[in-house]
Motif scaffolding. Sequence first.
Motif, short mmCIF file in Angstrom:
data_model
loop_
_atom_site.label_atom_id
_atom_site.label_comp_id
_atom_site.label_asym_id
_atom_site.label_seq_id
_atom_site.Cartn_x
_atom_site.Cartn_y
_atom_site.Cartn_z
N SER A 68 -1.14 -16.19 -11.39
CA SER A 68 -0.22 -15.15 -11.83
C SER A 68 0.16 -14.26 -10.66
CB SER A 68 -0.88 -14.32 -12.92
OG SER A 68 -1.89 -13.54 -12.36
N LEU A 69 1.20 -13.48 -10.86
CA LEU A 69 1.63 -12.55 -9.82
C LEU A 69 0.51 -11.60 -9.44
CD1 LEU A 69 5.25 -11.44 -10.73
CD2 LEU A 69 4.47 -12.89 -8.86
N ALA A 70 -0.26 -11.18 -10.44
CA ALA A 70 -1.36 -10.26 -10.18
C ALA A 70 -2.38 -10.90 -9.23
CB ALA A 70 -2.03 -9.85 -11.48
N ASN A 76 -2.89 -11.35 -1.53
CA ASN A 76 -2.06 -10.90 -0.44
C ASN A 76 -2.45 -9.52 0.08
OD1 ASN A 76 0.23 -11.23 1.23
ND2 ASN A 76 1.17 -12.36 -0.45
N TYR A 77 -2.76 -8.63 -0.84
CA TYR A 77 -3.14 -7.29 -0.42
C TYR A 77 -4.49 -7.31 0.30
CZ TYR A 77 0.78 -5.52 -3.12
OH TYR A 77 2.04 -5.27 -3.59
N ALA A 78 -5.35 -8.23 -0.10
CA ALA A 78 -6.64 -8.37 0.58
C ALA A 78 -6.40 -8.77 2.04
CB ALA A 78 -7.50 -9.40 -0.14
N ALA A 98 8.26 -10.99 3.47
CA ALA A 98 8.17 -11.87 2.31
C ALA A 98 7.87 -11.05 1.05
CB ALA A 98 7.10 -12.92 2.53
N SER A 99 6.97 -10.07 1.18
CA SER A 99 6.65 -9.21 0.05
C SER A 99 7.89 -8.47 -0.44
CB SER A 99 5.61 -8.17 0.43
OG SER A 99 4.42 -8.77 0.81
N CYS A 100 8.69 -7.98 0.51
CA CYS A 100 9.91 -7.27 0.15
C CYS A 100 10.89 -8.22 -0.55
CB CYS A 100 10.58 -6.66 1.37
SG CYS A 100 9.67 -5.28 2.05
N PHE A 102 10.13 -10.80 -2.33
CA PHE A 102 9.58 -10.96 -3.67
C PHE A 102 9.96 -9.77 -4.54
CE2 PHE A 102 6.41 -14.34 -2.85
CZ PHE A 102 6.47 -14.95 -4.07
N SER A 103 9.79 -8.59 -3.96
CA SER A 103 10.08 -7.37 -4.70
C SER A 103 11.54 -7.33 -5.13
CB SER A 103 9.76 -6.14 -3.87
OG SER A 103 8.39 -5.86 -3.95
N ILE A 104 12.43 -7.70 -4.22
CA ILE A 104 13.86 -7.65 -4.53
C ILE A 104 14.18 -8.65 -5.64
CG2 ILE A 104 16.16 -8.17 -3.62
CD1 ILE A 104 15.09 -7.00 -0.91
N TYR A 105 13.60 -9.84 -5.53
CA TYR A 105 13.80 -10.85 -6.56
C TYR A 105 13.27 -10.36 -7.91
CZ TYR A 105 13.04 -15.08 -9.28
OH TYR A 105 13.02 -16.00 -10.29
N LEU A 106 12.05 -9.81 -7.90
CA LEU A 106 11.43 -9.37 -9.15
C LEU A 106 12.14 -8.14 -9.73
CD1 LEU A 106 7.71 -9.97 -8.25
CD2 LEU A 106 9.08 -11.19 -9.93
N LEU A 107 12.67 -7.32 -8.85
CA LEU A 107 13.44 -6.16 -9.30
C LEU A 107 14.67 -6.63 -10.06
CD1 LEU A 107 12.47 -3.34 -8.11
CD2 LEU A 107 14.74 -3.18 -7.24
N PHE A 124 4.17 -1.61 -7.38
CA PHE A 124 4.15 -2.74 -6.44
C PHE A 124 5.35 -2.67 -5.50
CE2 PHE A 124 1.56 -5.54 -9.46
CZ PHE A 124 0.44 -5.47 -8.66
N HIS A 125 6.51 -2.39 -6.08
CA HIS A 125 7.72 -2.34 -5.25
C HIS A 125 7.60 -1.26 -4.19
CE1 HIS A 125 9.80 -4.08 -8.99
NE2 HIS A 125 9.45 -5.04 -8.17
N VAL A 126 7.16 -0.08 -4.63
CA VAL A 126 7.03 1.05 -3.69
C VAL A 126 6.05 0.68 -2.58
CG1 VAL A 126 6.23 3.43 -3.45
CG2 VAL A 126 7.68 2.79 -5.38
N ILE A 127 4.93 0.09 -2.96
CA ILE A 127 3.93 -0.30 -1.96
C ILE A 127 4.50 -1.35 -1.01
CG2 ILE A 127 1.70 -1.44 -1.60
CD1 ILE A 127 0.70 0.00 -4.08
N ASN A 128 5.19 -2.35 -1.57
CA ASN A 128 5.73 -3.41 -0.72
C ASN A 128 6.75 -2.89 0.27
OD1 ASN A 128 4.11 -5.13 -2.10
ND2 ASN A 128 5.72 -6.40 -2.94
N PHE A 129 7.65 -2.02 -0.19
CA PHE A 129 8.66 -1.50 0.72
C PHE A 129 8.04 -0.54 1.74
CE2 PHE A 129 11.65 -2.55 -2.89
CZ PHE A 129 12.18 -3.66 -2.26
C1 LIG Z 1 4.69 -7.30 -3.50
O1 LIG Z 1 3.89 -7.90 -2.54
C2 LIG Z 1 2.88 -8.73 -3.07
C3 LIG Z 1 1.99 -9.16 -1.93
O2 LIG Z 1 2.73 -9.72 -0.88
C4 LIG Z 1 3.51 -9.87 -3.82
O3 LIG Z 1 2.53 -10.71 -4.38
C5 LIG Z 1 4.41 -9.33 -4.92
O4 LIG Z 1 5.06 -10.37 -5.57
C6 LIG Z 1 5.41 -8.36 -4.31
N1 LIG Z 1 6.31 -7.79 -5.28
C7 LIG Z 1 5.98 -7.30 -6.46
C8 LIG Z 1 7.05 -6.69 -7.25
O5 LIG Z 1 4.89 -7.33 -6.91
#
Ligand SMILES: *[C@@H]1O[C@H](CO)[C@@H](O)[C@H](O)[C@H]1NC(C)=O
Length: 149
Positions: A68-70, A76-78, A98-100, A102-107, A124-129
């Motif tokens: 899962s994404l979680a 990844n955060y580890a 890559a995280s960003c 992902f974030s853009i896609y998920l947003l 997650f988005h805030v942390i990734n950006f």
């Molecule tokens: C944020 O970064 C993590 C770790 O790289 C990634 O798994 C996740 O999909 C990214 N975006 C969101 C919205 O969680």
Amino acid sequence: MLVQALGLGGLLVALYALYVETSMKADEFYEPACVTRWGSCATVFKSDYAHLLSHWGLVSKNGQWDLSLATLGAMNYAVYIAYPLWRAPTLLLTLSLASCGFSIYLLYVLKVVLQDFCVVCTTFHVINFSMFAFGALPEYRRRKIFKAD
Ligand SMILES: *[C@@H]1O[C@H](CO)[C@@H](O)[C@H](O)[C@H]1NC(C)=O
């Protein structure tokens, strides 16, 4: 250092997401705390998008690798937290980009497809950006300027 601090923050949120995911699986009436009046994190966690790897057909659904994404996030955060151990600014930058991505896609998925607001996802988005803007990019520049690697 900021990369680690953001990584730790991300890990905690990912662990919370993992906890919600597990609880929802165990009890279909479970109401996570991140269900707010503005939107529900449960919608996202229950959706196909919570398992992107199988959603994209890369692995079989509900299989061993259908993480899962979680789970992916936690891993990844580890890696970010362990940054002092591997110190490669270019790799850090790539990972963060890559995280960003992902974030853009998920947003996009969240707003356009699911039309939902999800506190956990926003965090997650805030942390990734932030990881990119305040962590990875400055680290990359610092290292390149001083030619430390
Ligand atoms: C944020 O970064 C993590 C770790 O790289 C990634 O798994 C996740 O999909 C990214 N975006 C969101 C919205 O969680």
